[in-house]
Design an enzyme around this catalytic site. Sequence first.
Site: not given
Length: 378
Positions: A81, A83, A144
Amino acid sequence: MEPVPLQRDRLVELFTTLCQINSPPRHEREVAEYVKGFLRGLGLEVKEDNASQIVGGNANNIVATLPANIDGAPKIFFSAHMDTVEPNPNVKIIVQDGKIHTDGTSILGADDKAGLSTILEAIRIVVENNLPHGQIQLLISVCEEVGLLGARALDFSLVDSDFGFVYDSGPPVGSVIVEAPTHDKLEVRVIGKPAHAGVEPEKGISAIQIAADAIANMRLGRIDEETVANIGIIQGGQMTNIVCPEVYIKAEARSWNRAKLEAQVAHMMAEFERAAQKFGGRVEIHHERHYEGYQLTENDLPVKVVRTAAQKIGLEAPMRKTGGGSDASVYNARGLPCCVVGTAMQKVHTHEEFVLIDDLVRGVDLTLAIIREVVAMR
């Protein structure tokens, strides 16, 4: 296929470059553009879904595909992910004595840029050296850290893989998460009745008192070896001279045993109802299944592939369970078999977060070994 030596300095540069891009949840656009440019430069087909519209962010999930250059191998995916758990716009990265960390004023962002850089560097090596491989997809998600929202919004019509590997856990590199809990969330609105606290408090019904009574009688914390529960947020009240008419509460419960989870949630809801009735108020409860748990064994294909690949390059491959969720929880629930693989990230979600460069290298070596192992399955 013989192992290919990797360039440590290039890997460190890739990892630190990603960490220097500020990408908190819903603000991953800059890192997404970097990743798309990187992968298109290697010749991958890069697609996006419309996750930004669903999660309210500025970036979409990325699904990139490297076509097979051999026949007969299973189609696999690697996932990470983009983020980070909090913003780090002024991150100051220190590379020293084989370790990468910050000056202590922010997170590093190794969760999950350790996983992301590992995957990207491995794919770069595969392409540059024309290593044999089946079809490989990269599922690079947004959001996420705020409830797996990106994975939940993923357009699965873009995914064409048999099984895969989610790079989103700490070391040892080569370890495999084989069990994750089912996670339920509660949002509770406790409704009382306002009154002047100094003049006629007896005419009011305190929502705070209802909430306090309910929580005081709840089983919370570690319930047993499989189940936990927590009250995380309480909001309410305006002035000390007003009997509080409303309280808002967020709570959760998790368990590796679904029956135990359902019993715990039912208990928590019953305590709110009981306390509201006791004091003459009422409650409105929203109960949501946040994500489903999963249980894998050493015989499940993703686990078997990781462990075999790890052992062939001299890594231990312990199996372990986690109390947290990851995109793997969503993928497995949607019928896309996968396991979470340990990466270089350590002390995540803190300003002491760091990685060891040797662990980054091991992660790339493991990824290449996984690709070789899948090729051998033809």
